[in-house]
Design a protein around this motif. Structure first.
Motif, PDB file in Angstrom:
ATOM      1  N   LYS A 248      -0.126  -2.161  10.494  1.00 47.21           N
ATOM      2  CA  LYS A 248      -0.029  -0.988   9.732  1.00 47.21           C
ATOM      3  C   LYS A 248      -1.095  -0.751   8.899  1.00 47.21           C
ATOM      4  O   LYS A 248      -1.488   0.256   8.699  1.00 47.21           O
ATOM      5  N   PHE A 249      -1.487  -1.674   8.031  1.00 47.32           N
ATOM      6  CA  PHE A 249      -2.531  -1.431   7.050  1.00 47.32           C
ATOM      7  C   PHE A 249      -4.121  -1.857   7.627  1.00 47.32           C
ATOM      8  O   PHE A 249      -4.984  -1.565   6.792  1.00 47.32           O
ATOM      9  N   LYS A 250      -4.164  -2.496   8.682  1.00 45.58           N
ATOM     10  CA  LYS A 250      -5.384  -2.803   9.146  1.00 45.58           C
ATOM     11  C   LYS A 250      -6.156  -3.638   8.225  1.00 45.58           C
ATOM     12  O   LYS A 250      -7.097  -3.696   7.709  1.00 45.58           O
ATOM     13  N   CYS A 251      -5.335  -5.024   7.935  1.00 41.33           N
ATOM     14  CA  CYS A 251      -6.026  -5.886   7.022  1.00 41.33           C
ATOM     15  C   CYS A 251      -5.220  -7.213   7.210  1.00 41.33           C
ATOM     16  O   CYS A 251      -4.350  -7.325   7.968  1.00 41.33           O
ATOM     17  N   TRP A 252      -5.750  -8.241   6.388  1.00 41.75           N
ATOM     18  CA  TRP A 252      -5.433  -9.521   6.609  1.00 41.75           C
ATOM     19  C   TRP A 252      -4.274  -9.752   5.385  1.00 41.75           C
ATOM     20  O   TRP A 252      -4.453  -9.305   4.489  1.00 41.75           O
ATOM     21  N   GLU A 253      -3.459 -10.543   5.713  1.00 42.39           N
ATOM     22  CA  GLU A 253      -2.278 -11.102   4.562  1.00 42.39           C
ATOM     23  C   GLU A 253      -2.709 -12.616   4.393  1.00 42.39           C
ATOM     24  O   GLU A 253      -2.667 -13.275   5.205  1.00 42.39           O
TER      25      GLU A 253
ATOM     26  N   VAL B 162     -10.978  -5.363  -6.433  1.00 43.39           N
ATOM     27  CA  VAL B 162      -9.839  -5.761  -6.601  1.00 43.39           C
ATOM     28  C   VAL B 162      -8.691  -4.788  -7.026  1.00 43.39           C
ATOM     29  O   VAL B 162      -9.127  -4.127  -8.335  1.00 43.39           O
ATOM     30  N   VAL B 163      -7.596  -4.648  -6.502  1.00 44.32           N
ATOM     31  CA  VAL B 163      -6.653  -3.825  -6.733  1.00 44.32           C
ATOM     32  C   VAL B 163      -5.352  -4.526  -7.278  1.00 44.32           C
ATOM     33  O   VAL B 163      -4.940  -5.808  -6.399  1.00 44.32           O
TER      34      VAL B 163
ATOM     35  N   MET C 240       0.837  -1.169  -0.166  1.00 46.64           N
ATOM     36  CA  MET C 240       0.093  -0.060   0.058  1.00 46.64           C
ATOM     37  C   MET C 240       0.965   1.410   0.229  1.00 46.64           C
ATOM     38  O   MET C 240       0.582   2.178  -0.467  1.00 46.64           O
ATOM     39  N   ASP C 241       2.153   1.176   0.425  1.00 48.17           N
ATOM     40  CA  ASP C 241       2.865   2.318   0.429  1.00 48.17           C
ATOM     41  C   ASP C 241       3.152   2.861  -0.789  1.00 48.17           C
ATOM     42  O   ASP C 241       3.285   4.219  -0.824  1.00 48.17           O
ATOM     43  N   GLU C 242       2.986   2.092  -1.895  1.00 49.05           N
ATOM     44  CA  GLU C 242       3.400   2.886  -3.207  1.00 49.05           C
ATOM     45  C   GLU C 242       2.426   3.348  -3.989  1.00 49.05           C
ATOM     46  O   GLU C 242       2.475   3.844  -4.929  1.00 49.05           O
ATOM     47  N   VAL C 243       1.244   3.287  -3.367  1.00 47.08           N
ATOM     48  CA  VAL C 243       0.145   3.784  -4.133  1.00 47.08           C
ATOM     49  C   VAL C 243      -0.236   4.912  -3.767  1.00 47.08           C
ATOM     50  O   VAL C 243      -0.070   5.524  -2.779  1.00 47.08           O
ATOM     51  N   GLN C 244      -0.082   6.078  -4.910  1.00 45.93           N
ATOM     52  CA  GLN C 244      -0.384   7.196  -5.028  1.00 45.93           C
ATOM     53  C   GLN C 244      -1.747   7.739  -5.465  1.00 45.93           C
ATOM     54  O   GLN C 244      -1.937   9.042  -5.090  1.00 45.93           O
TER      55      GLN C 244
ATOM     56  N   PHE D  22       5.092 -10.547  -2.407  1.00 48.46           N
ATOM     57  CA  PHE D  22       4.417  -9.996  -1.282  1.00 48.46           C
ATOM     58  C   PHE D  22       3.126 -10.742  -1.304  1.00 48.46           C
ATOM     59  O   PHE D  22       2.509 -11.055  -2.132  1.00 48.46           O
ATOM     60  N   PRO D  23       2.690 -10.710   0.019  1.00 47.82           N
ATOM     61  CA  PRO D  23       1.191 -11.357   0.450  1.00 47.82           C
ATOM     62  C   PRO D  23       0.194 -10.487  -0.318  1.00 47.82           C
ATOM     63  O   PRO D  23       0.436  -9.184  -0.556  1.00 47.82           O
ATOM     64  N   VAL D  24      -1.022 -11.216  -0.281  1.00 49.21           N
ATOM     65  CA  VAL D  24      -2.277 -10.391  -0.897  1.00 49.21           C
ATOM     66  C   VAL D  24      -2.561  -9.669   0.375  1.00 49.21           C
ATOM     67  O   VAL D  24      -2.824 -10.320   1.449  1.00 49.21           O
ATOM     68  N   LEU D  25      -3.110  -8.545   0.164  1.00 52.57           N
ATOM     69  CA  LEU D  25      -3.905  -7.912   1.416  1.00 52.57           C
ATOM     70  C   LEU D  25      -5.200  -7.868   1.343  1.00 52.57           C
ATOM     71  O   LEU D  25      -5.951  -7.666   0.059  1.00 52.57           O
ATOM     72  N   VAL D  26      -6.022  -8.298   2.199  1.00 49.04           N
ATOM     73  CA  VAL D  26      -7.260  -8.354   2.088  1.00 49.04           C
ATOM     74  C   VAL D  26      -8.069  -7.631   3.284  1.00 49.04           C
ATOM     75  O   VAL D  26      -7.804  -7.751   4.475  1.00 49.04           O
TER      76      VAL D  26
END
Length: 150
Positions: free
Chosen positions: A57-62, A84-85, A1-5, A28-32
């Motif tokens: 950090k991102f409040k999600c599941w890996e 879906v991103v 998520m850090d690289e998303v602008q 890298f894992p899928v973030l859900v």
């Protein structure tokens, strides 16, 4: 998520009503990201051997990369739709290889709109089964998948 602008993608990630499955770059894992429920971890795991890990950090599941389609299908069953991103290559064109594909992973410029459709219709000129351009860098894009669009 850090690289998303892209602010639109950040807004989609921040909303809490529709699940988001975010496929990062390889290795890298899928973030859900799911609407809150106390049993989300067990529900997401289902009968899978591995357990989803919480990303504070991102409040999600890996989940593992191999779970990408599983995560989407699971969210569709419970919620009826899912954002879906994933990465795609700008200027890349669609091809029969995409139209005949199975699953949800799509890197061409249709971003899954034609994926697995058999043939999207319209005035496509087929050059070969794998015709594609790959100009430009990979960028993240989002699509809303719903039960009725499958």
């Amino acid at each position: 998520m850090d690289e998303v602008q892209d602010q639109r993608l950040l807004d989609i990630w921040s909303q809490k009503r529709i699940p988001v499955v975010y496929k990062q770059a390889r290795s890298f894992p899928v973030l859900v990201r799911l609407p809150y429920a106390p049993n989300n971890r067990d529900w997401l795991r289902g009968d899978q051997r591995r357990k989803p890990e919480w990303n504070e950090k991102f409040k999600c599941w890996e989940t593992p990369q191999a779970w990408f389609d599983y995560d989407i299908n699971l969210a569709l069953q419970k919620y009826g739709k899912v954002f879906v991103v994933q990465l795609y290559k700008e200027q890349q064109k669609c091809a029969p290889a995409c139209w005949n594909a199975e699953g949800f992973h799509c890197e061409c410029s249709c971003m899954g709109a034609n994926h697995g459709s058999g043939h999207p219709g319209g005035s496509w000129h087929e050059i070969s089964d794998t015709f594609a351009f790959s100009w430009g860098e990979k960028k993240y894009a989002c699509r809303l998948v719903s039960k009725k669009t499958l």
